[in-house]
Design a protein around this motif. Sequence first.
Motif, PDB file in Angstrom:
ATOM      1  N   TRP A 193       0.823  -1.201   0.000  1.00 22.76           N
ATOM      2  CA  TRP A 193       0.000   0.000   0.000  1.00 22.76           C
ATOM      3  C   TRP A 193       0.859   1.253   0.000  1.00 22.76           C
ATOM      4  O   TRP A 193       0.511   2.267  -0.618  1.00 22.76           O
ATOM      5  CB  TRP A 193      -0.938   0.002   1.213  1.00 22.76           C
ATOM      6  CG  TRP A 193      -0.219  -0.027   2.537  1.00 22.76           C
ATOM      7  CD1 TRP A 193       0.132  -1.113   3.267  1.00 22.76           C
ATOM      8  CD2 TRP A 193       0.250   1.118   3.265  1.00 22.76           C
ATOM      9  NE1 TRP A 193       0.796  -0.747   4.417  1.00 22.76           N
ATOM     10  CE2 TRP A 193       0.876   0.615   4.446  1.00 22.76           C
ATOM     11  CE3 TRP A 193       0.210   2.486   3.060  1.00 22.76           C
ATOM     12  CZ2 TRP A 193       1.455   1.458   5.389  1.00 22.76           C
ATOM     13  CZ3 TRP A 193       0.792   3.324   4.006  1.00 22.76           C
ATOM     14  CH2 TRP A 193       1.399   2.811   5.157  1.00 22.76           C
ATOM     15  N   LEU A 194       2.017   1.184   0.694  1.00 24.86           N
ATOM     16  CA  LEU A 194       2.904   2.348   0.775  1.00 24.86           C
ATOM     17  C   LEU A 194       3.483   2.670  -0.593  1.00 24.86           C
ATOM     18  O   LEU A 194       3.441   3.821  -1.045  1.00 24.86           O
ATOM     19  CB  LEU A 194       4.023   2.074   1.779  1.00 24.86           C
ATOM     20  CG  LEU A 194       5.106   3.151   1.894  1.00 24.86           C
ATOM     21  CD1 LEU A 194       4.505   4.475   2.337  1.00 24.86           C
ATOM     22  CD2 LEU A 194       6.204   2.703   2.858  1.00 24.86           C
ATOM     23  N   TRP A 195       4.009   1.656  -1.263  1.00 22.71           N
ATOM     24  CA  TRP A 195       4.618   1.888  -2.570  1.00 22.71           C
ATOM     25  C   TRP A 195       3.569   2.290  -3.600  1.00 22.71           C
ATOM     26  O   TRP A 195       3.826   3.130  -4.471  1.00 22.71           O
ATOM     27  CB  TRP A 195       5.369   0.638  -3.037  1.00 22.71           C
ATOM     28  CG  TRP A 195       6.518   0.284  -2.146  1.00 22.71           C
ATOM     29  CD1 TRP A 195       6.658  -0.828  -1.372  1.00 22.71           C
ATOM     30  CD2 TRP A 195       7.679   1.085  -1.914  1.00 22.71           C
ATOM     31  NE1 TRP A 195       7.832  -0.792  -0.663  1.00 22.71           N
ATOM     32  CE2 TRP A 195       8.490   0.378  -0.980  1.00 22.71           C
ATOM     33  CE3 TRP A 195       8.128   2.317  -2.383  1.00 22.71           C
ATOM     34  CZ2 TRP A 195       9.699   0.877  -0.528  1.00 22.71           C
ATOM     35  CZ3 TRP A 195       9.344   2.806  -1.923  1.00 22.71           C
ATOM     36  CH2 TRP A 195      10.106   2.090  -1.006  1.00 22.71           C
TER      37      TRP A 195
ATOM     38  N   LEU B 192       2.814   5.988  -2.952  1.00 24.22           N
ATOM     39  CA  LEU B 192       3.912   6.833  -3.411  1.00 24.22           C
ATOM     40  C   LEU B 192       3.991   6.869  -4.936  1.00 24.22           C
ATOM     41  O   LEU B 192       4.245   7.922  -5.533  1.00 24.22           O
ATOM     42  CB  LEU B 192       5.238   6.334  -2.822  1.00 24.22           C
ATOM     43  CG  LEU B 192       5.396   6.471  -1.306  1.00 24.22           C
ATOM     44  CD1 LEU B 192       6.696   5.817  -0.845  1.00 24.22           C
ATOM     45  CD2 LEU B 192       5.371   7.940  -0.885  1.00 24.22           C
ATOM     46  N   TYR B 193       3.750   5.714  -5.560  1.00 21.41           N
ATOM     47  CA  TYR B 193       3.790   5.655  -7.019  1.00 21.41           C
ATOM     48  C   TYR B 193       2.699   6.525  -7.622  1.00 21.41           C
ATOM     49  O   TYR B 193       2.939   7.286  -8.578  1.00 21.41           O
ATOM     50  CB  TYR B 193       3.635   4.214  -7.492  1.00 21.41           C
ATOM     51  CG  TYR B 193       3.557   4.094  -9.011  1.00 21.41           C
ATOM     52  CD1 TYR B 193       4.722   4.035  -9.772  1.00 21.41           C
ATOM     53  CD2 TYR B 193       2.327   4.061  -9.670  1.00 21.41           C
ATOM     54  CE1 TYR B 193       4.667   3.941 -11.163  1.00 21.41           C
ATOM     55  CE2 TYR B 193       2.260   3.977 -11.051  1.00 21.41           C
ATOM     56  CZ  TYR B 193       3.423   3.916 -11.794  1.00 21.41           C
ATOM     57  OH  TYR B 193       3.362   3.840 -13.153  1.00 21.41           O
TER      58      TYR B 193
ATOM     59  N   PHE C 219      -0.156  16.070  -3.243  1.00 16.48           N
ATOM     60  CA  PHE C 219      -0.124  14.842  -4.031  1.00 16.48           C
ATOM     61  C   PHE C 219       0.013  13.611  -3.134  1.00 16.48           C
ATOM     62  O   PHE C 219      -0.612  12.571  -3.389  1.00 16.48           O
ATOM     63  CB  PHE C 219       1.033  14.895  -5.033  1.00 16.48           C
ATOM     64  CG  PHE C 219       0.734  15.711  -6.249  1.00 16.48           C
ATOM     65  CD1 PHE C 219      -0.273  15.332  -7.127  1.00 16.48           C
ATOM     66  CD2 PHE C 219       1.441  16.875  -6.526  1.00 16.48           C
ATOM     67  CE1 PHE C 219      -0.564  16.083  -8.258  1.00 16.48           C
ATOM     68  CE2 PHE C 219       1.159  17.633  -7.645  1.00 16.48           C
ATOM     69  CZ  PHE C 219       0.159  17.240  -8.522  1.00 16.48           C
ATOM     70  N   LEU C 220       0.829  13.701  -2.089  1.00 16.28           N
ATOM     71  CA  LEU C 220       1.011  12.565  -1.190  1.00 16.28           C
ATOM     72  C   LEU C 220      -0.281  12.221  -0.459  1.00 16.28           C
ATOM     73  O   LEU C 220      -0.660  11.045  -0.354  1.00 16.28           O
ATOM     74  CB  LEU C 220       2.123  12.865  -0.181  1.00 16.28           C
ATOM     75  CG  LEU C 220       3.552  12.809  -0.733  1.00 16.28           C
ATOM     76  CD1 LEU C 220       4.546  13.318   0.305  1.00 16.28           C
ATOM     77  CD2 LEU C 220       3.910  11.384  -1.153  1.00 16.28           C
TER      78      LEU C 220
ATOM     79  N   LEU D 265      -4.810   8.665   0.384  1.00 17.99           N
ATOM     80  CA  LEU D 265      -6.256   8.542   0.555  1.00 17.99           C
ATOM     81  C   LEU D 265      -6.867   7.642  -0.506  1.00 17.99           C
ATOM     82  O   LEU D 265      -7.790   6.868  -0.222  1.00 17.99           O
ATOM     83  CB  LEU D 265      -6.904   9.933   0.501  1.00 17.99           C
ATOM     84  CG  LEU D 265      -6.657  10.853   1.702  1.00 17.99           C
ATOM     85  CD1 LEU D 265      -7.334  12.196   1.483  1.00 17.99           C
ATOM     86  CD2 LEU D 265      -7.162  10.221   2.995  1.00 17.99           C
ATOM     87  N   MET D 266      -6.366   7.724  -1.733  1.00 18.34           N
ATOM     88  CA  MET D 266      -6.896   6.899  -2.803  1.00 18.34           C
ATOM     89  C   MET D 266      -6.691   5.419  -2.513  1.00 18.34           C
ATOM     90  O   MET D 266      -7.554   4.580  -2.768  1.00 18.34           O
ATOM     91  CB  MET D 266      -6.219   7.270  -4.117  1.00 18.34           C
ATOM     92  CG  MET D 266      -6.761   6.531  -5.335  1.00 18.34           C
ATOM     93  SD  MET D 266      -5.578   6.539  -6.692  1.00 18.34           S
ATOM     94  CE  MET D 266      -4.281   5.496  -6.023  1.00 18.34           C
TER      95      MET D 266
END
Length: 366
Positions: free
Chosen positions: A3-5, A8-9, A203-204, A209-210
């Motif tokens: 989920w983190l990557w 960030l992507y 953006f982060l 959230l998405m």
Amino acid sequence: MNWLWQSLYSAAAMFWETLWALVLGFSLSAFVQVFFRKEQITRHFGRAGLREVALATFLGAASSSCSYAATATAKTFFKKGAALAPTLAFMFASTNLVFELGFILWLLLGWTFVLAEVVGAFVLIVVMWLLVKLTLPKGLVETARAHIGNEEDSCCHSHGEHEMEMKGQSFKEKIRQRENWARVAGAFFMDSTMLWKEIAIGFLIAGFLMVLVPEHWWENLFITQGTGSMRMVENAIVGPLIAGASFVCSIGNIPLASLLWSSGISFGGVISFIYADLIIIPLILIYRKYYGAKAALYITGILFISMVSAGIIVDLLFGALNLIPKVRPHSAIAEASFRWNYTSWLDFAAILLSGWFVWIHFKKAK
């Protein structure tokens, strides 16, 4: 950690797709700041008439700022005698009627939202002017101005050093002078360094959230079904409340606006959300520091009511003109990816232009 990557992507890909528009917006804004001759019109802000508010709006639109810089500059105007209504109009216009915001809004949400944002901005300023004219408590301005005292602006620096007047010169003469282009580079550098944190955070937050927030959660946060007045008013109120709690201001809230639109918030709710960059919690605390608790509460209330009103009016107007988009695409940040297309070439050109501006700026500074 997937989920983190993924978050960030998504954030990085969306930034890549909008980079050229950001650079173009900052470049145009810097050009206007240097070559637009203001003729010291800030001296005419002492009255709270519609003419003074219009001048303040025009000057604000030509003085691109982050929300914190706009607040600090507006405080300086107010301290030197500007009336409250022109002060607030300048503060709002310098963050919501600027090139860079329009370009990002166009890319992420489409031309309809750009038109709505501009139309709604003028509606908001008129509503705000009327509210101040009708409700300003006696003695509040004097108390707030006395509270400012001799405090120094502590958030950001204004663009004063880039706003030297170039009297007695034609536009052709100005544009041929190297020192003026050095000032354009300096204005570009100042704007981008002031706003990069807000843009990155925006953006982060949208990326996380998405990925992390289920779609049904948004449906529980605001009314998404029906087209009645209850939904329109509730969404226009909830929009600024979400913005105030997100701590994201200026351009940084546009990616989140895209996410809210795809999640079901109303057209007017998106517009009122975008406008709410001036009532995030850190800025409300700054208002309290600058003007005192009573004036800060009044300013926040006036801004909030104006934002909600503008969102509702825009929703009604664009609905009557059948301009509200019928299709809600997936959030632009959800569909962002790194692809070799025309956007990549535009981004590379933007990077070269940015590098040229930075090189000129530091060469002059030596």
